[in-house]
Motif scaffolding. Structure first.
Motif, PDB file in Angstrom:
ATOM      1  N   GLU A   1       0.833  -1.205   0.000  1.00  0.00           N
ATOM      2  CA  GLU A   1       0.000   0.000   0.000  1.00  0.00           C
ATOM      3  C   GLU A   1       0.868   1.256   0.000  1.00  0.00           C
ATOM      4  O   GLU A   1       0.552   2.244  -0.672  1.00  0.00           O
ATOM      5  CB  GLU A   1      -0.914  -0.012   1.228  1.00  0.00           C
ATOM      6  N   LEU A   2       1.973   1.196   0.735  1.00  0.00           N
ATOM      7  CA  LEU A   2       2.890   2.339   0.761  1.00  0.00           C
ATOM      8  C   LEU A   2       3.485   2.578  -0.623  1.00  0.00           C
ATOM      9  O   LEU A   2       3.650   3.725  -1.054  1.00  0.00           O
ATOM     10  CB  LEU A   2       4.002   2.089   1.782  1.00  0.00           C
ATOM     11  N   LYS A   3       3.787   1.495  -1.328  1.00  0.00           N
ATOM     12  CA  LYS A   3       4.368   1.630  -2.668  1.00  0.00           C
ATOM     13  C   LYS A   3       3.384   2.264  -3.649  1.00  0.00           C
ATOM     14  O   LYS A   3       3.790   2.945  -4.600  1.00  0.00           O
ATOM     15  CB  LYS A   3       4.792   0.255  -3.189  1.00  0.00           C
ATOM     16  N   LYS A   4       2.102   2.053  -3.414  1.00  0.00           N
ATOM     17  CA  LYS A   4       1.094   2.610  -4.324  1.00  0.00           C
ATOM     18  C   LYS A   4       0.985   4.127  -4.205  1.00  0.00           C
ATOM     19  O   LYS A   4       0.593   4.804  -5.155  1.00  0.00           O
ATOM     20  CB  LYS A   4      -0.272   1.987  -4.027  1.00  0.00           C
TER      21      LYS A   4
ATOM     22  N   LEU B   1       9.274  -4.079  10.752  1.00  0.00           N
ATOM     23  CA  LEU B   1       9.299  -5.546  10.828  1.00  0.00           C
ATOM     24  C   LEU B   1       9.336  -6.166   9.435  1.00  0.00           C
ATOM     25  O   LEU B   1      10.040  -7.156   9.201  1.00  0.00           O
ATOM     26  CB  LEU B   1       8.071  -6.046  11.597  1.00  0.00           C
ATOM     27  N   TRP B   2       8.584  -5.581   8.499  1.00  0.00           N
ATOM     28  CA  TRP B   2       8.579  -6.122   7.140  1.00  0.00           C
ATOM     29  C   TRP B   2       9.950  -5.956   6.489  1.00  0.00           C
ATOM     30  O   TRP B   2      10.452  -6.882   5.840  1.00  0.00           O
ATOM     31  CB  TRP B   2       7.523  -5.419   6.280  1.00  0.00           C
TER      32      TRP B   2
ATOM     33  N   ASP C   1       3.669  10.364   3.885  1.00  0.00           N
ATOM     34  CA  ASP C   1       4.347  10.538   5.172  1.00  0.00           C
ATOM     35  C   ASP C   1       3.465  10.082   6.329  1.00  0.00           C
ATOM     36  O   ASP C   1       3.924   9.400   7.251  1.00  0.00           O
ATOM     37  CB  ASP C   1       4.730  12.003   5.376  1.00  0.00           C
ATOM     38  N   LYS C   2       2.195  10.464   6.263  1.00  0.00           N
ATOM     39  CA  LYS C   2       1.277  10.097   7.342  1.00  0.00           C
ATOM     40  C   LYS C   2       1.078   8.581   7.403  1.00  0.00           C
ATOM     41  O   LYS C   2       1.042   7.984   8.480  1.00  0.00           O
ATOM     42  CB  LYS C   2      -0.065  10.797   7.142  1.00  0.00           C
TER      43      LYS C   2
ATOM     44  N   HIS D   1       2.287   3.471  10.242  1.00  0.00           N
ATOM     45  CA  HIS D   1       2.617   2.039  10.157  1.00  0.00           C
ATOM     46  C   HIS D   1       4.123   1.797  10.280  1.00  0.00           C
ATOM     47  O   HIS D   1       4.647   0.824   9.742  1.00  0.00           O
ATOM     48  CB  HIS D   1       2.105   1.454   8.831  1.00  0.00           C
ATOM     49  N   ARG D   2       4.787   2.666  11.011  1.00  0.00           N
ATOM     50  CA  ARG D   2       6.247   2.562  11.110  1.00  0.00           C
ATOM     51  C   ARG D   2       6.682   1.213  11.695  1.00  0.00           C
ATOM     52  O   ARG D   2       7.620   0.583  11.201  1.00  0.00           O
ATOM     53  CB  ARG D   2       6.795   3.706  11.962  1.00  0.00           C
TER      54      ARG D   2
END
Length: 363
Positions: free
Chosen positions: A258-261, A283-284, A271-272, A277-278
């Motif tokens: 989702e971040l990549k999208k 962990l990922w 950024d938000k 989900h930091r």
């Protein structure tokens, strides 16, 4: 622990690494299908060099030991591994902060359980080795004494005769007690001797020389079990990490996708999302790095269920091996009981031999 970035001579933050473009044979930057240029990371600190880690560990141990000595404490820190120190034991696994905190709260963890089993096995192995060492030393002393004794040839005495001698010695000792006590004592000693005789008969042992050979065999058996456990424990540690990182990778991959999208760049939305989900993304990323470094290139699917089955199989094998170790300890304990009986019989023989020798001299 190290800072995220180094400091330069002026106390300002410096770069830990830098990005360099890959060039083709003409010295031109290589463009990727995405439109970006191919790059690689250049380390500027050497902090990830394992050689440096060893140097830092040694330096820390040296400084710590100097202060321990100055404070009058006998404890010392050794930065080396068990193998480097010549300690032939099963190494425990690194627990990590999360597992340690759970264990402190009384919550059993898989890593904690693995370490408890490893420590139990190590204690058992140490006990077996110590007992075998004492028995071998005792037999060596007996052989040496018989070789140096001038009145008898250096031959290995029959163990069955010595056990019978032990029985008669114990019977003589018990005569000063009551009849009921003598009967109970005689029954107990008969059980001890019968058990010893059965063991010797089952293993084809009739002399001290054969007992010495049996001890060597038991020692080799314990070593073989230990080596098997060591191999299994090593693989179980690897599987634990693969399973842990595999589950993290699978669970948090949707968040990473989702971040990549989201639009690249320091946009407010991206950024938000990243900040929210930091923990999951951390962990990922850790899982991704580990799996890429430890799985064959081109692996598409994570065989987590297969890893779990293999781990369960190895866990069962470890339990079986531990049972064998306990059986070996019981065998060594029986040999120790035989030693006690033989020792008493041999000591009882010494006064008789002395009296016989004195009688011959008087004649």
């Amino acid at each position: 622990m190290l800072t995220m970035r180094p400091l330069d001579e002026r106390g300002a933050w410096a770069a830990k690494s830098k990005k360099e473009y890959d060039l083709d044979e003409n010295g031109e930057r290589i463009r990727l299908p995405s439109g970006r240029y191919k790059t690689h990371k250049v380390d500027l600190t050497g902090w990830n060099d394992k050689g440096n880690a060893l140097l830092w560990r040694k330096a820390w141990a040296d400084i710590s030991n100097a202060y321990l000595e100055r404070a009058g404490h006998p404890e010392r820190i050794d930065y080396r591994s068990n193998a480097e120190r010549g300690i032939d034991e099963l190494p425990t696994v690194h627990m990590g902060v999360a597992a340690c905190q759970m264990e402190k709260k009384g919550i059993a963890t898989e890593k904690g359980e693995l370490n408890r089993n490893i420590r139990k096995a190590n204690r058992l192995i140490r006990e077996i080795r110590a007992q075998i060492g004492k028995l071998k030393e005792w037999i060596g002393e007996l052989f040496k004494a018989r070789e140096t004794a001038p009145e008898q040839p250096p031959q290995s005495p029959g163990l069955a005769n010595l056990l019978m001698k032990y029985l008669s010695v114990q019977r003589e000792k018990s005569r000063k007690y009551s009849q009921s006590w003598q009967r109970q004592h005689a029954a107990d000693e008969l059980k001890t001797v019968a058990k010893a005789v059965n063991y010797l008969s089952e293993h084809g042992i009739s002399t001290l020389a054969e007992l010495d050979a049996a001890l060597s065999s038991v020692s080799d058996q314990a070593d073989a079990i230990r080596e098997g456990m060591k191999t299994a424990e090593k693989r179980m540690k690897e599987l634990q990490k693969l399973i842990e990182y595999g589950k993290n990778y699978t669970e948090y991959k949707p968040i990473h996708d989702e971040l990549k999208k989201l639009k690249n760049g320091w946009t407010s939305k991206r950024d938000k999302y990243e900040e929210a989900h930091r923990a999951e993304l951390t962990l990922w990323n850790a899982a991704s790095r580990y799996l890429h470094a430890n799985l064959p290139k081109g692996t598409k699917t994570l065989p987590i269920s297969e890893w779990e089955k293999e781990y369960a199989t190895l866990s069962g094998q470890r339990t079986a091996e531990y049972t064998k170790l306990k059986e070996t300890r019981a065998e060594v304990a029986e040999l120790h009981n035989i030693r006690k009986c033989v020792d008493i019989a041999l000591k009882a023989d010494q006064p008789e031999q002395t009296r016989a020798k004195r009688h011959d001299l008087e004649r």
